[in-house]
Design an enzyme around this catalytic site. Sequence first.
Site, PDB file in Angstrom:
ATOM      1  N   ASN A  10       0.866  -1.181   0.000  1.00  0.00           N
ATOM      2  CA  ASN A  10       0.000   0.000   0.000  1.00  0.00           C
ATOM      3  C   ASN A  10       0.902   1.229   0.000  1.00  0.00           C
ATOM      4  O   ASN A  10       1.521   1.543   1.005  1.00  0.00           O
ATOM      5  CB  ASN A  10      -0.885  -0.040   1.264  1.00  0.00           C
ATOM      6  CG  ASN A  10      -1.703   1.225   1.434  1.00  0.00           C
ATOM      7  OD1 ASN A  10      -1.837   2.023   0.511  1.00  0.00           O
ATOM      8  ND2 ASN A  10      -2.254   1.412   2.631  1.00  0.00           N
ATOM      9  N   TRP A  11       0.964   1.895  -1.137  1.00  0.00           N
ATOM     10  CA  TRP A  11       1.889   3.027  -1.264  1.00  0.00           C
ATOM     11  C   TRP A  11       1.326   4.300  -0.647  1.00  0.00           C
ATOM     12  O   TRP A  11       2.015   5.315  -0.597  1.00  0.00           O
ATOM     13  CB  TRP A  11       2.247   3.259  -2.741  1.00  0.00           C
ATOM     14  CG  TRP A  11       2.978   2.116  -3.381  1.00  0.00           C
ATOM     15  CD1 TRP A  11       3.363   0.938  -2.791  1.00  0.00           C
ATOM     16  CD2 TRP A  11       3.409   2.033  -4.754  1.00  0.00           C
ATOM     17  NE1 TRP A  11       4.009   0.143  -3.701  1.00  0.00           N
ATOM     18  CE2 TRP A  11       4.052   0.777  -4.909  1.00  0.00           C
ATOM     19  CE3 TRP A  11       3.316   2.880  -5.849  1.00  0.00           C
ATOM     20  CZ2 TRP A  11       4.593   0.363  -6.136  1.00  0.00           C
ATOM     21  CZ3 TRP A  11       3.853   2.476  -7.070  1.00  0.00           C
ATOM     22  CH2 TRP A  11       4.490   1.227  -7.195  1.00  0.00           C
ATOM     23  N   LYS A  12       0.066   4.274  -0.262  1.00  0.00           N
ATOM     24  CA  LYS A  12      -0.592   5.445   0.346  1.00  0.00           C
ATOM     25  C   LYS A  12      -0.403   6.690  -0.531  1.00  0.00           C
ATOM     26  O   LYS A  12      -0.350   6.573  -1.745  1.00  0.00           O
ATOM     27  CB  LYS A  12      -0.076   5.669   1.771  1.00  0.00           C
ATOM     28  CG  LYS A  12      -0.083   4.388   2.607  1.00  0.00           C
ATOM     29  CD  LYS A  12       0.138   4.623   4.057  1.00  0.00           C
ATOM     30  CE  LYS A  12       0.227   3.292   4.775  1.00  0.00           C
ATOM     31  NZ  LYS A  12       0.246   3.426   6.219  1.00  0.00           N
ATOM     32  N   HIS A  96      -9.379   0.945   5.152  1.00  0.00           N
ATOM     33  CA  HIS A  96      -8.078   1.151   5.807  1.00  0.00           C
ATOM     34  C   HIS A  96      -8.267   2.069   7.014  1.00  0.00           C
ATOM     35  O   HIS A  96      -9.073   3.001   6.981  1.00  0.00           O
ATOM     36  CB  HIS A  96      -7.084   1.763   4.814  1.00  0.00           C
ATOM     37  CG  HIS A  96      -5.680   1.739   5.330  1.00  0.00           C
ATOM     38  ND1 HIS A  96      -5.211   2.669   6.222  1.00  0.00           N
ATOM     39  CD2 HIS A  96      -4.665   0.879   5.100  1.00  0.00           C
ATOM     40  CE1 HIS A  96      -3.952   2.380   6.519  1.00  0.00           C
ATOM     41  NE2 HIS A  96      -3.593   1.294   5.850  1.00  0.00           N
ATOM     42  N   GLU A  98      -6.618   4.457   8.112  1.00  0.00           N
ATOM     43  CA  GLU A  98      -6.418   5.888   7.844  1.00  0.00           C
ATOM     44  C   GLU A  98      -7.679   6.501   7.236  1.00  0.00           C
ATOM     45  O   GLU A  98      -7.990   7.662   7.476  1.00  0.00           O
ATOM     46  CB  GLU A  98      -5.193   6.089   6.932  1.00  0.00           C
ATOM     47  CG  GLU A  98      -3.901   5.852   7.707  1.00  0.00           C
ATOM     48  CD  GLU A  98      -2.728   5.365   6.877  1.00  0.00           C
ATOM     49  OE1 GLU A  98      -2.772   5.481   5.632  1.00  0.00           O
ATOM     50  OE2 GLU A  98      -1.762   4.848   7.477  1.00  0.00           O
ATOM     51  N   GLU A 168      -5.170  -5.247  10.610  1.00  0.00           N
ATOM     52  CA  GLU A 168      -4.150  -4.227  10.814  1.00  0.00           C
ATOM     53  C   GLU A 168      -4.410  -3.493  12.120  1.00  0.00           C
ATOM     54  O   GLU A 168      -5.185  -2.524  12.150  1.00  0.00           O
ATOM     55  CB  GLU A 168      -4.171  -3.219   9.668  1.00  0.00           C
ATOM     56  CG  GLU A 168      -3.973  -3.833   8.299  1.00  0.00           C
ATOM     57  CD  GLU A 168      -3.414  -2.818   7.316  1.00  0.00           C
ATOM     58  OE1 GLU A 168      -2.329  -3.069   6.779  1.00  0.00           O
ATOM     59  OE2 GLU A 168      -4.043  -1.764   7.124  1.00  0.00           O
ATOM     60  N   GLY A 174       2.565   2.008  10.751  1.00  0.00           N
ATOM     61  CA  GLY A 174       3.496   3.130  10.593  1.00  0.00           C
ATOM     62  C   GLY A 174       4.213   3.515  11.877  1.00  0.00           C
ATOM     63  O   GLY A 174       4.834   4.565  11.958  1.00  0.00           O
ATOM     64  N   SER A 214       3.602  -2.350  10.277  1.00  0.00           N
ATOM     65  CA  SER A 214       5.065  -2.357  10.406  1.00  0.00           C
ATOM     66  C   SER A 214       5.698  -3.691  10.019  1.00  0.00           C
ATOM     67  O   SER A 214       6.620  -4.162  10.692  1.00  0.00           O
ATOM     68  CB  SER A 214       5.471  -1.935  11.819  1.00  0.00           C
ATOM     69  OG  SER A 214       4.984  -0.630  12.103  1.00  0.00           O
ATOM     70  N   GLY A 235       2.892  -1.255   4.283  1.00  0.00           N
ATOM     71  CA  GLY A 235       2.922   0.165   3.968  1.00  0.00           C
ATOM     72  C   GLY A 235       4.352   0.624   3.706  1.00  0.00           C
ATOM     73  O   GLY A 235       4.892   0.442   2.617  1.00  0.00           O
TER      74      GLY A 235
HETATM   75  C1  PEP Z   1      -0.684  -0.065   6.049  1.00  0.00           C
HETATM   76  O1  PEP Z   1      -0.847   1.119   5.893  1.00  0.00           O
HETATM   77  O2  PEP Z   1      -1.510  -0.856   5.547  1.00  0.00           O
HETATM   78  C2  PEP Z   1       0.456  -0.504   6.829  1.00  0.00           C
HETATM   79  C3  PEP Z   1       0.432  -1.699   7.328  1.00  0.00           C
HETATM   80  O3  PEP Z   1       1.484   0.398   7.009  1.00  0.00           O
HETATM   81  P1  PEP Z   1       2.944   0.095   7.644  1.00  0.00           P
HETATM   82  O4  PEP Z   1       3.439  -1.173   7.036  1.00  0.00           O
HETATM   83  O5  PEP Z   1       3.777   1.281   7.266  1.00  0.00           O
HETATM   84  O6  PEP Z   1       2.746  -0.037   9.117  1.00  0.00           O
END
Ligand code: PEP
Length: 253
Positions: A10-12, A96, A98, A168, A174, A214, A235
Amino acid sequence: MVRLPFIAGNWKMNKTVREAVDLVKELKATLSGVKGVEVAVAPPFTALDAVRREIEGSSILLAAQNVYWEEKGAFTGEISSLMLKEVGCHYVIIGHSERRQFFGETDETVSRRIKTALTQGLKVMFCIGETLKEREEGKTFSVIERQVEVGLKGLGPQELRGITVAYEPVWAIGTGKTATPDQAEEVHRYVRGKLEGLYSKIISEEIRIQYGGSVTPENIKGLMAQPNIDGALVGGASLKAESFSKIVRFREL
Ligand code: PEP
């Protein structure tokens, strides 16, 4: 039941079109020949078309990061499932944390998005997860139960087959704080049990449950060793070809 592992990036809100094309070119090279794992990348909307052209003929699948539930019309700023299909998306990420945290998504709006996306032939990565406060208050399972029940409401068994659940924990996204393999497995097992209750044992065994929060090349192996962890939604570590391809090649680590 053998489930094909599924690793998605997921490049956000990262990567210009040019940067996205550079990254996916590198990924094509570092991932060539990888077998026994499904891989998808979710660039921002603006880079979907360019990335699609770059991955044509490779095994990397295209995903979008969100979708609206209406087919078309006066919905300024939104994108429909049909538009995502047209640009070559196979998957879409829905719910998600976010989106829930910053853009007012609720279990109900998540459910509407899922329903339309599936109807239009997209596959869905359906994100769920508790906040730190909810975990500390002992509410993890009740939150997960509500998110699963409401998010999947009205879906028949055939539709469910278009779903990958992504667990998640919000406190792990993050933050560099990963859930331990045991902590993640405990929730994944709960989700599978919930799906069995809502549908059937056979279907619950088919559905893949990704872990996200993470994930790095350092922790992927321990996570993937768990019986109910079938992949990862990545992410930060998906923004560099080196770390993402190591995660995809977790068996070789
Ligand atoms: C995500 O946004 O789906 C995610 C898991 O981010 P990260 O790997 O940076 O924690």
